[in-house]
Enzyme design. Structure first.
Site, mmCIF file in Angstrom:
data_model
loop_
_atom_site.group_PDB
_atom_site.id
_atom_site.type_symbol
_atom_site.label_atom_id
_atom_site.label_comp_id
_atom_site.label_asym_id
_atom_site.label_seq_id
_atom_site.Cartn_x
_atom_site.Cartn_y
_atom_site.Cartn_z
ATOM 1 N N LYS A 190 -10.813 -4.650 -5.439
ATOM 2 C CA LYS A 190 -11.493 -3.497 -5.983
ATOM 3 C C LYS A 190 -10.477 -2.524 -6.589
ATOM 4 C CE LYS A 190 -14.187 0.395 -4.912
ATOM 5 N NZ LYS A 190 -14.114 1.462 -3.948
ATOM 6 N N LYS A 224 0.828 -1.210 0.000
ATOM 7 C CA LYS A 224 0.000 0.000 0.000
ATOM 8 C C LYS A 224 0.859 1.256 0.000
ATOM 9 C CE LYS A 224 -4.372 -1.635 1.862
ATOM 10 N NZ LYS A 224 -5.324 -1.571 2.979
ATOM 11 N N LYS A 279 -4.543 -11.007 -7.229
ATOM 12 C CA LYS A 279 -5.705 -11.240 -6.368
ATOM 13 C C LYS A 279 -6.867 -10.359 -6.832
ATOM 14 C CE LYS A 279 -6.286 -9.004 -2.452
ATOM 15 N NZ LYS A 279 -6.432 -8.479 -1.099
HETATM 16 P P1 AMP Z 1 -11.460 -6.392 2.324
HETATM 17 O O1 AMP Z 1 -12.479 -6.125 1.276
HETATM 18 O O2 AMP Z 1 -10.044 -6.193 1.824
HETATM 19 O O3 AMP Z 1 -11.740 -5.720 3.640
HETATM 20 O O4 AMP Z 1 -11.527 -7.980 2.614
HETATM 21 C C1 AMP Z 1 -12.598 -8.594 3.283
HETATM 22 C C2 AMP Z 1 -12.345 -10.089 3.368
HETATM 23 O O5 AMP Z 1 -12.320 -10.672 2.068
HETATM 24 C C3 AMP Z 1 -10.991 -10.443 4.013
HETATM 25 O O6 AMP Z 1 -11.142 -11.579 4.816
HETATM 26 C C4 AMP Z 1 -10.106 -10.733 2.815
HETATM 27 O O7 AMP Z 1 -9.063 -11.623 3.146
HETATM 28 C C5 AMP Z 1 -11.102 -11.388 1.868
HETATM 29 N N1 AMP Z 1 -10.702 -11.207 0.463
HETATM 30 C C6 AMP Z 1 -10.593 -10.031 -0.220
HETATM 31 N N2 AMP Z 1 -10.201 -10.247 -1.497
HETATM 32 C C7 AMP Z 1 -10.071 -11.593 -1.642
HETATM 33 C C8 AMP Z 1 -9.711 -12.460 -2.741
HETATM 34 N N3 AMP Z 1 -9.412 -11.988 -3.956
HETATM 35 N N4 AMP Z 1 -9.675 -13.788 -2.516
HETATM 36 C C9 AMP Z 1 -9.992 -14.292 -1.293
HETATM 37 N N5 AMP Z 1 -10.348 -13.536 -0.229
HETATM 38 C C10 AMP Z 1 -10.395 -12.208 -0.385
#
Ligand code: AMP
Ligand code: TRP
Length: 330
Positions: free
Chosen positions: A194, A111, A191
């Site tokens: 967004k 980041k 990965k």
């Molecule tokens: P975030 O949107 O970054 O706050 O992530 C919310 C949850 O989704 C967390 O547990 C992340 O580890 C999981 N997560 C986000 N992106 C992915 C992805 N591409 N594959 C698997 N898990 C994800």
């Protein structure tokens, strides 16, 4: 019941990476654990945000989570900034957190490289706030995607430092992954996220999803319709694995790819169909909850109150152990 804690940032959009990598697991686990899910708006401040949009993003995420199957009877879903204990405990943990380790965190390095103009202390301190989220409820099970495992390990370490200095207080938590802890983006390279724009949104329109899918990367060996492919290296197949029933997956999709009996476009169309079978009920519930703003607000209010009481209790215990109680007053 053992305590489960997890968090998610209100950054404006849920995608199928969140759902299949994490949220689906939260829905399944909520029946076996005392479950807390926090909408972590304080974490979201570490990257630039629009204060005008934030309240709507938080509401939208709450509704999205309930629509995915988070059960208000089973899970305490709440907004992080409505429970002051999280930030309180962060200061305490800051005095235990090794700076060098925070600087070596993968997410901090990524980041700060991507936002060179906004490398704020919050970005560095992010894992300490996350540790506070989990430990203020004495969370033991932390269901997350693979990208968060390092932060959960860091939390375990903070718990260990605290316990050895001030006496056993916190459990050593564990990350809990799904079978698909990392959903790859439509680019087939990184990965799904967004910020990289390589996602399929949970609430996106079907024709928008099709537009993205129809040009998404497949096995590069399949140049012409008649070229056989290897499903195990095809990103589209990795999506099939999470939505397509077992027999269709092996008898039609995988073997059809190997023998070139089906083309990439047919395969993608099947994927869209199966994906929509999962997404349609979520959207329907989402649509009906969007109109119930007061009901959702009331749930979140009640949950925050419960969390404040739990957090206060933990803070009292910690302060006593650390000598922060004015015993001379008695
Ligand atoms: P975030 O949107 O970054 O706050 O992530 C919310 C949850 O989704 C967390 O547990 C992340 O580890 C999981 N997560 C986000 N992106 C992915 C992805 N591409 N594959 C698997 N898990 C994800
Ligand atoms: N950092 C997590 C993410 O970006 C969100 C989060 C904040 C979290 N606090 C947490 C996850 C506590 C698990 C436990 O996905």
């Amino acid at each position: 019941m053992r305590v489960l804690f997890t968090g998610i940032q209100p950054t404006g959009l849920l995608h199928i990476g969140n759902y299949f990598g994490a949220i689906k697991n939260w829905v399944e686990l909520q029946y076996d654990y005392r479950s807390y899910i926090s909408i972590v708006d304080l974490h979201a401040l570490t990257i630039r945000h629009d204060p005008k949009q934030m309240p709507e993003q938080v509401f939208d995420l709450a509704v999205g989570l309930y629509a995915c199957g988070i059960d208000q009877e089973k899970t305490t879903l709440f907004i992080q900034s409505e429970v002051p204990g999280h930030a309180d405990l962060t200061w305490i943990f800051n005095t235990l957190a090794p700076l060098g380790e925070l600087e070596r965190m993968t997410q901090f390095k990524d980041k700060s490289a991507r936002n060179r103009k906004n490398v704020n202390v919050g970005l560095l301190d992010y894992p300490v706030l996350q540790a506070s989220d989990i430990l203020i409820y004495k969370g033991e099970i932390v269901p997350v995607g693979e990208d968060q495992v390092q932060h959960v390990e860091f939390t375990r370490e903070i718990a260990r430092y605290f316990n050895s200095r001030y006496g056993k207080t916190f459990p050593e938590c564990q990350a809990r992954l799904t079978h698909t802890p990392r959903i790859t983006g439509l680019d087939g390279a990184s990965k799904m996220s967004k910020s990289l724009g390589n996602y399929i949104g949970l609430m996106e329109k079907e024709d928008e999803i099709w537009k993205k899918l129809s040009v998404a990367k497949t096995d590069p060996a399949r140049v012409r319709r008649t070229d056989p492919g290897n499903p195990e290296i095809c990103n589209i197949y990795s999506y099939h694995k999470v939505v397509t029933p077992e027999t269709e997956l092996s008898d039609y999709i995988a073997s059809g790819c190997r023998s070139a009996a089906i083309g990439c476009l047919d395969c993608k169309r099947r994927l869209l169909n199966n994906l929509m079978k999962v997404l349609d009920p979520i959207r329907e519930e989402y649509g009906s909850l969007c109109g119930k703003r007061e009901y959702v607000r009331e749930l979140l209010d009640r949950n925050a109150e419960h969390c404040r009481a739990v957090a206060r209790q933990t803070m009292l215990e910690i302060k006593e152990k650390m000598g922060l109680t004015a015993v001379w007053k008695i």
